[in-house]
Write an enzyme that holds these catalytic residues in place. Structure first.
Site, PDB file in Angstrom:
ATOM      1  N   HIS A  22       0.843  -1.205   0.000  1.00 52.10           N
ATOM      2  CA  HIS A  22       0.000   0.000   0.000  1.00 52.10           C
ATOM      3  C   HIS A  22       0.876   1.253   0.000  1.00 52.10           C
ATOM      4  O   HIS A  22       0.627   2.200  -0.750  1.00 52.10           O
ATOM      5  CB  HIS A  22      -0.864   0.065   1.274  1.00 52.10           C
ATOM      6  CG  HIS A  22      -1.985  -0.917   1.354  1.00 52.10           C
ATOM      7  ND1 HIS A  22      -2.186  -1.721   2.459  1.00 52.10           N
ATOM      8  CD2 HIS A  22      -2.993  -1.210   0.492  1.00 52.10           C
ATOM      9  CE1 HIS A  22      -3.264  -2.456   2.275  1.00 52.10           C
ATOM     10  NE2 HIS A  22      -3.763  -2.175   1.085  1.00 52.10           N
ATOM     11  N   LYS A  46     -15.636  -7.696   4.284  1.00 50.34           N
ATOM     12  CA  LYS A  46     -14.529  -7.982   5.217  1.00 50.34           C
ATOM     13  C   LYS A  46     -14.895  -7.596   6.646  1.00 50.34           C
ATOM     14  O   LYS A  46     -15.492  -6.549   6.872  1.00 50.34           O
ATOM     15  CB  LYS A  46     -13.281  -7.191   4.802  1.00 50.34           C
ATOM     16  CG  LYS A  46     -12.688  -7.630   3.485  1.00 50.34           C
ATOM     17  CD  LYS A  46     -11.470  -6.808   3.150  1.00 50.34           C
ATOM     18  CE  LYS A  46     -10.908  -7.202   1.783  1.00 50.34           C
ATOM     19  NZ  LYS A  46      -9.890  -6.254   1.316  1.00 50.34           N
ATOM     20  N   ARG A  98      -1.875  -6.115  -8.139  1.00 49.21           N
ATOM     21  CA  ARG A  98      -0.788  -7.090  -7.984  1.00 49.21           C
ATOM     22  C   ARG A  98      -0.870  -8.196  -9.027  1.00 49.21           C
ATOM     23  O   ARG A  98       0.126  -8.827  -9.341  1.00 49.21           O
ATOM     24  CB  ARG A  98      -0.857  -7.737  -6.593  1.00 49.21           C
ATOM     25  CG  ARG A  98      -0.483  -6.824  -5.455  1.00 49.21           C
ATOM     26  CD  ARG A  98      -0.981  -7.356  -4.147  1.00 49.21           C
ATOM     27  NE  ARG A  98      -2.425  -7.502  -4.206  1.00 49.21           N
ATOM     28  CZ  ARG A  98      -3.210  -7.709  -3.157  1.00 49.21           C
ATOM     29  NH1 ARG A  98      -2.682  -7.844  -1.957  1.00 49.21           N
ATOM     30  NH2 ARG A  98      -4.506  -7.817  -3.303  1.00 49.21           N
ATOM     31  N   SER A 135      -3.167  -7.593   3.193  1.00 51.91           N
ATOM     32  CA  SER A 135      -3.414  -7.440   4.635  1.00 51.91           C
ATOM     33  C   SER A 135      -3.869  -8.767   5.239  1.00 51.91           C
ATOM     34  O   SER A 135      -3.422  -9.166   6.315  1.00 51.91           O
ATOM     35  CB  SER A 135      -4.496  -6.384   4.880  1.00 51.91           C
ATOM     36  OG  SER A 135      -4.142  -5.164   4.298  1.00 51.91           O
TER      37      SER A 135
END
Ligand code: PNS
Length: 167
Positions: A22, A46, A98, A135
């Site tokens: 990040h 989440k 990514r 994360s």
């Protein structure tokens, strides 16, 4: 520079917690735009680990001096990202990618956001060294005793390790 001339972008995410991947994207976004608003938002898919205040503090303290003065970190509870962009006067959303899986996840959101208000999303390829870093994966690895140094800021690593259940 007048308010109208300032080119501003929003870097949205859950940041639960911020990773060095990040941070890399935030630095590169701040090189492209005059100002960057890091928007800590709720992702309904989440469950949160850290409080929003903790997440903001982790991000603020991880920003290199080079960009600190032009980046602000804020939480926007219960808001649509497009409304945040409009309120802060951002012309673009910047996100790191990514992998192809990231692209498949991000594309519908980018299209929906453009459908809603016309705001564009700019994708930056993630740094190769952080391609495997998310994360959630970092939290999982640390939870079972793995070393996540070099993947998240040291302060974040220590906070994740402190979440480990006692053996
Ligand atoms: O880091 P994440 O969890 O992948 O980020 C996703 C996030 C928080 C950017 C996304 O869930 C979001 O934009 N939430 C705000 C609510 C919203 O605007 N939802 C519609 C997206 S098209």
């Amino acid at each position: 520079m007048s308010e109208q001339q300032i080119r501003r972008a929003v870097c949205p995410g859950s940041y639960d917690p911020v990773t060095l991947g990040h941070v890399d994207v935030l630095v590169r976004a701040a090189r492209l735009y005059d100002e960057v608003v890091v928007a800590v938002l709720h992702n309904p898919a989440k469950q949160g680990t850290f409080t929003v205040e903790q997440r903001i503090g982790f991000i603020e303290r991880s920003l290199p001096d080079e960009i600190r003065g032009r980046v602000r970190v804020e939480a926007f509870a219960g808001r649509l990202l497009v409304d945040v962009c409009r309120d802060v006067g951002a012309e673009a959303i910047v996100k790191g990618l990514r992998s192809a899986a990231d692209f498949a996840y991000e594309l519908p959101m980018a299209l929906m956001n453009r459908h809603l208000t016309g705001v564009e999303t700019v994708f930056l390829p993630g740094a190769q060294e952080f391609e495997h870093v998310s994360s959630s994966l970092v939290k999982e690895v640390a939870r079972f005793g793995g070393d996540v140094s070099g993947l998240v800021p040291d302060e974040v690593r220590d906070a994740i390790v402190a979440l480990r259940p006692n053996p």
